[in-house]
Design a protein around this motif. Structure first.
Motif, PDB file in Angstrom:
ATOM      1  N   MET A 101      20.473  -2.197   2.318  1.00  0.00           N
ATOM      2  CA  MET A 101      19.687  -3.032   1.400  1.00  0.00           C
ATOM      3  C   MET A 101      20.026  -4.517   1.487  1.00  0.00           C
ATOM      4  N   ILE A 102      21.180  -4.863   2.006  1.00  0.00           N
ATOM      5  CA  ILE A 102      21.587  -6.269   2.043  1.00  0.00           C
ATOM      6  C   ILE A 102      20.576  -7.078   2.855  1.00  0.00           C
ATOM      7  N   GLY A 103      19.988  -8.086   2.194  1.00  0.00           N
ATOM      8  CA  GLY A 103      19.001  -8.948   2.836  1.00  0.00           C
ATOM      9  C   GLY A 103      17.601  -8.374   2.886  1.00  0.00           C
ATOM     10  N   SER A 104      17.372  -7.253   2.228  1.00  0.00           N
ATOM     11  CA  SER A 104      16.083  -6.563   2.298  1.00  0.00           C
ATOM     12  C   SER A 104      15.059  -7.131   1.316  1.00  0.00           C
ATOM     13  N   THR A 105      13.866  -6.545   1.366  1.00  0.00           N
ATOM     14  CA  THR A 105      12.785  -6.876   0.449  1.00  0.00           C
ATOM     15  C   THR A 105      12.363  -5.609  -0.276  1.00  0.00           C
ATOM     16  N   LEU A 106      12.183  -5.718  -1.587  1.00  0.00           N
ATOM     17  CA  LEU A 106      11.670  -4.612  -2.389  1.00  0.00           C
ATOM     18  C   LEU A 106      10.209  -4.922  -2.712  1.00  0.00           C
ATOM     19  N   PHE A 107       9.319  -3.967  -2.414  1.00  0.00           N
ATOM     20  CA  PHE A 107       7.896  -4.099  -2.699  1.00  0.00           C
ATOM     21  C   PHE A 107       7.582  -3.243  -3.917  1.00  0.00           C
ATOM     22  N   LEU A 108       6.872  -3.820  -4.895  1.00  0.00           N
ATOM     23  CA  LEU A 108       6.653  -3.165  -6.183  1.00  0.00           C
ATOM     24  C   LEU A 108       5.184  -3.238  -6.595  1.00  0.00           C
ATOM     25  N   VAL A 109       4.651  -2.081  -7.014  1.00  0.00           N
ATOM     26  CA  VAL A 109       3.274  -2.008  -7.497  1.00  0.00           C
ATOM     27  C   VAL A 109       3.270  -1.182  -8.778  1.00  0.00           C
ATOM     28  N   GLU A 166      -5.784   0.240 -13.871  1.00  0.00           N
ATOM     29  CA  GLU A 166      -5.687  -1.155 -13.448  1.00  0.00           C
ATOM     30  C   GLU A 166      -4.249  -1.494 -13.050  1.00  0.00           C
ATOM     31  N   TYR A 167      -4.122  -2.528 -12.213  1.00  0.00           N
ATOM     32  CA  TYR A 167      -2.780  -3.018 -11.876  1.00  0.00           C
ATOM     33  C   TYR A 167      -2.139  -3.592 -13.130  1.00  0.00           C
ATOM     34  N   VAL A 168      -0.827  -3.410 -13.256  1.00  0.00           N
ATOM     35  CA  VAL A 168      -0.097  -3.975 -14.391  1.00  0.00           C
ATOM     36  C   VAL A 168      -0.134  -5.488 -14.270  1.00  0.00           C
ATOM     37  N   GLU A 169      -0.620  -6.139 -15.300  1.00  0.00           N
ATOM     38  CA  GLU A 169      -0.745  -7.592 -15.300  1.00  0.00           C
ATOM     39  C   GLU A 169       0.634  -8.241 -15.397  1.00  0.00           C
ATOM     40  N   ASN A 170       0.863  -9.218 -14.542  1.00  0.00           N
ATOM     41  CA  ASN A 170       2.140  -9.951 -14.521  1.00  0.00           C
ATOM     42  C   ASN A 170       3.341  -9.018 -14.401  1.00  0.00           C
ATOM     43  N   ALA A 171       3.217  -7.990 -13.600  1.00  0.00           N
ATOM     44  CA  ALA A 171       4.309  -7.025 -13.427  1.00  0.00           C
ATOM     45  C   ALA A 171       5.553  -7.733 -12.902  1.00  0.00           C
ATOM     46  N   GLY A 173       5.458   2.157  -8.248  1.00  0.00           N
ATOM     47  CA  GLY A 173       5.970   2.641  -6.974  1.00  0.00           C
ATOM     48  C   GLY A 173       6.700   1.493  -6.308  1.00  0.00           C
ATOM     49  N   ALA A 174       7.769   1.808  -5.597  1.00  0.00           N
ATOM     50  CA  ALA A 174       8.556   0.773  -4.944  1.00  0.00           C
ATOM     51  C   ALA A 174       9.043   1.280  -3.596  1.00  0.00           C
ATOM     52  N   ILE A 175       9.190   0.351  -2.673  1.00  0.00           N
ATOM     53  CA  ILE A 175       9.857   0.658  -1.413  1.00  0.00           C
ATOM     54  C   ILE A 175      10.770  -0.511  -1.067  1.00  0.00           C
ATOM     55  N   ILE A 176      11.843  -0.195  -0.387  1.00  0.00           N
ATOM     56  CA  ILE A 176      12.764  -1.211   0.129  1.00  0.00           C
ATOM     57  C   ILE A 176      12.603  -1.224   1.640  1.00  0.00           C
ATOM     58  N   VAL A 177      12.407  -2.429   2.174  1.00  0.00           N
ATOM     59  CA  VAL A 177      12.195  -2.606   3.609  1.00  0.00           C
ATOM     60  C   VAL A 177      13.203  -3.620   4.125  1.00  0.00           C
ATOM     61  N   ASN A 178      13.821  -3.314   5.248  1.00  0.00           N
ATOM     62  CA  ASN A 178      14.733  -4.249   5.896  1.00  0.00           C
ATOM     63  C   ASN A 178      14.485  -4.193   7.398  1.00  0.00           C
ATOM     64  N   HIS A 179      14.292  -5.346   7.988  1.00  0.00           N
ATOM     65  CA  HIS A 179      14.017  -5.443   9.423  1.00  0.00           C
ATOM     66  C   HIS A 179      12.861  -4.532   9.829  1.00  0.00           C
ATOM     67  N   ASP A 180      11.792  -4.553   9.033  1.00  0.00           N
ATOM     68  CA  ASP A 180      10.585  -3.755   9.276  1.00  0.00           C
ATOM     69  C   ASP A 180      10.834  -2.251   9.307  1.00  0.00           C
ATOM     70  N   ASP A 225       0.835  -1.208   0.000  1.00  0.00           N
ATOM     71  CA  ASP A 225       0.000   0.000   0.000  1.00  0.00           C
ATOM     72  C   ASP A 225       0.869   1.257   0.000  1.00  0.00           C
ATOM     73  N   ILE A 226       1.951   1.229   0.738  1.00  0.00           N
ATOM     74  CA  ILE A 226       2.861   2.382   0.766  1.00  0.00           C
ATOM     75  C   ILE A 226       3.547   2.537  -0.591  1.00  0.00           C
ATOM     76  N   ALA A 227       3.993   1.425  -1.179  1.00  0.00           N
ATOM     77  CA  ALA A 227       4.593   1.482  -2.515  1.00  0.00           C
ATOM     78  C   ALA A 227       3.582   2.015  -3.524  1.00  0.00           C
TER      79      ALA A 227
END
Length: 166
Positions: A92-100, A108-113, A28-35, A11-13
């Motif tokens: 960023m090492i070991g993080s998660t990238l969230f992408l929308v 509409e959301y991009v299909e198979n993004a 939109g993208a965000i990188i999250v590591n250790h919450d 949702d934030i991304a």
């Protein structure tokens, strides 16, 4: 009911899309590591350059280029790249990238993004461990970045090129 953590980050991304300047698709993208949110990014032209929304034209749209082709013609820096540029590699090492992604014409959301090949290379080098991509309001896919390393599709072109030279 409380939103699950991955959808919260997605949702934030998705909120970052509102800053996007592409006339075709915005991500939109965000990188999250250790919450902890490390950085955010959205689709837009490099600093100081005119955005497509200001030019009133998407060159890729005008040329009717398919998704995944000729990204060098695009004026924009992708959301993932902007996210990585704004972060420290140590964070960023070991993080998660969230992408929308959303289609501009329909909302509409991009299909198979998925991240393009260039963004995949940056994600690998940044040390990001996982990419989570939104498919719709509540559903997403998790991609292990190690899969991109193990299934290196850039070698396909080398094999085809080498065979053609024989």
């Amino acid at each position: 009911m409380r939103r699950d953590k991955y959808n919260y980050y997605l949702d934030i991304a998705e909120a970052a899309i509102a800053r996007g300047t592409c006339l075709r698709r915005n991500f939109g993208a965000i990188i999250v590591n250790h919450d902890q949110i490390i950085s955010t990014g959205y689709t837009g032209a490099p600093r100081g350059r005119m955005n497509c929304c200001d030019c009133g034209e998407c060159i890729r749209e005008r040329l009717k280029l398919r998704r995944g082709e000729r990204y060098e013609l695009c004026r924009s820096v992708h959301a993932e790249a902007n996210c990585i540029i704004s972060a420290s590699r140590n964070d960023m090492i070991g993080s998660t990238l969230f992408l929308v992604g959303r289609e501009v014409a329909t909302g509409e959301y991009v299909e198979n993004a998925n991240s393009c090949t260039m963004c995949q290379k940056m994600i690998i080098n940044a040390g990001i461990k996982k990419v989570v991509v939104r498919d719709d309001r509540d559903n997403y896919r998790e991609i292990s970045v190690s899969d991109w390393v193990d299934n290196d599709d850039s070698l396909d072109g080398i094999s085809a090129y080498s065979s053609a030279q024989i």
